[in-house]
Design an enzyme around this catalytic site. Structure first.
Site, PDB file in Angstrom:
ATOM      1  N   ASP A 135      21.232  41.922   3.094  1.00 12.99           N
ATOM      2  CA  ASP A 135      21.227  40.536   3.574  1.00 12.99           C
ATOM      3  C   ASP A 135      22.680  40.215   3.912  1.00 12.99           C
ATOM      4  O   ASP A 135      23.474  39.903   3.027  1.00 12.99           O
ATOM      5  CB  ASP A 135      20.694  39.594   2.496  1.00 12.99           C
ATOM      6  CG  ASP A 135      20.746  38.138   2.933  1.00 12.99           C
ATOM      7  OD1 ASP A 135      20.514  37.862   4.124  1.00 12.99           O
ATOM      8  OD2 ASP A 135      21.019  37.273   2.076  1.00 12.99           O
ATOM      9  N   GLU A 154      18.685  42.370   7.674  1.00 13.36           N
ATOM     10  CA  GLU A 154      18.161  41.151   8.287  1.00 13.36           C
ATOM     11  C   GLU A 154      18.897  40.877   9.597  1.00 13.36           C
ATOM     12  O   GLU A 154      20.107  41.015   9.689  1.00 13.36           O
ATOM     13  CB  GLU A 154      18.330  39.982   7.319  1.00 13.36           C
ATOM     14  CG  GLU A 154      17.547  38.758   7.721  1.00 13.36           C
ATOM     15  CD  GLU A 154      17.535  37.683   6.642  1.00 13.36           C
ATOM     16  OE1 GLU A 154      17.302  36.526   7.012  1.00 13.36           O
ATOM     17  OE2 GLU A 154      17.760  37.984   5.457  1.00 13.36           O
ATOM     18  N   ASP A 199      20.864  36.043  -2.574  1.00 17.17           N
ATOM     19  CA  ASP A 199      21.303  37.055  -1.606  1.00 17.17           C
ATOM     20  C   ASP A 199      20.722  38.427  -1.943  1.00 17.17           C
ATOM     21  O   ASP A 199      20.249  39.143  -1.062  1.00 17.17           O
ATOM     22  CB  ASP A 199      22.832  37.123  -1.551  1.00 17.17           C
ATOM     23  CG  ASP A 199      23.445  35.836  -1.025  1.00 17.17           C
ATOM     24  OD1 ASP A 199      23.051  35.405   0.070  1.00 17.17           O
ATOM     25  OD2 ASP A 199      24.304  35.260  -1.715  1.00 17.17           O
TER      26      ASP A 199
END
Length: 181
Positions: free
Chosen positions: A7, A67, A139
């Site tokens: 992430d 992501e 996160d």
């Protein structure tokens, strides 16, 4: 198959490592890589690159899932996130990993089953799916979610969307969630 989920973020980048064996997912590790907010941009990107490289060496994943960047209201924030993501991808590719990309929507649908899920819902489902004793930070949870997304077929919807024109030509259509012809 061992999957490293990322992430990306300039301040904090989450990482999560899972193992997929058949239909089972096993938690290996998760955490964050933090850059010094007072450092200049190149130093912060190097910190991120070095951190991703170290995580890759430590946990020896077979592939990575990251992501995708979303377009923020603030264009400067979007550009900075894109640079952080680029540093992370360079660290992964530098280790020789194939990198797969997923949107936040794909992650949420894969983990929660709902594309508008909030961070707390993603954290809760990641905790349940991996049978963790406690919730990871947001996160790290998002990074684990990206890894879970890849483990569970990844871009299945994208693959199906790519097949749609051929299916339509053959007279096929979707009715009540099923393919009929």
């Amino acid at each position: 198959m061992r999957i490293l989920g990322i992430d990306p973020g300039l301040r904090t980048t989450g990482f999560g490592v899972i193992e997929k064996q058949g239909n089972k997912l096993a938690y290996i590790a998760s955490g964050t890589i933090k850059s010094d907010g007072n450092a200049n941009l190149p130093e912060r990107l190097k910190t991120l690159y070095d951190g991703i490289s170290e995580v890759s060496r430590t946990y020896a994943p077979d592939c990575a899932a990251i992501e995708k960047v979303f377009v923020n209201v603030n264009p400067q924030s979007t550009l900075l996130l894109g640079q952080a993501r680029g540093a992370a991808i360079c660290g992964l590719v530098g280790y020789g990993l194939p990198v797969f990309e997923y949107t936040a929507l794909q992650l949420k649908v894969a983990v929660v089953g709902y594309g508008r899920a909030n961070k707390a819902q993603v954290q809760e489902m990641v905790t349940r799916l991996l049978m963790l004793p406690g919730q990871p930070g947001s996160d790290a949870a998002d990074a684990l979610g990206v890894a879970i997304c890849h483990a569970n077929g990844g871009d299945t919807l994208g693959t199906l969307a790519g097949l749609a024109p051929d299916l339509v030509r053959k007279g096929m259509r979707v009715r009540r969630g099923r393919l009929v012809g």
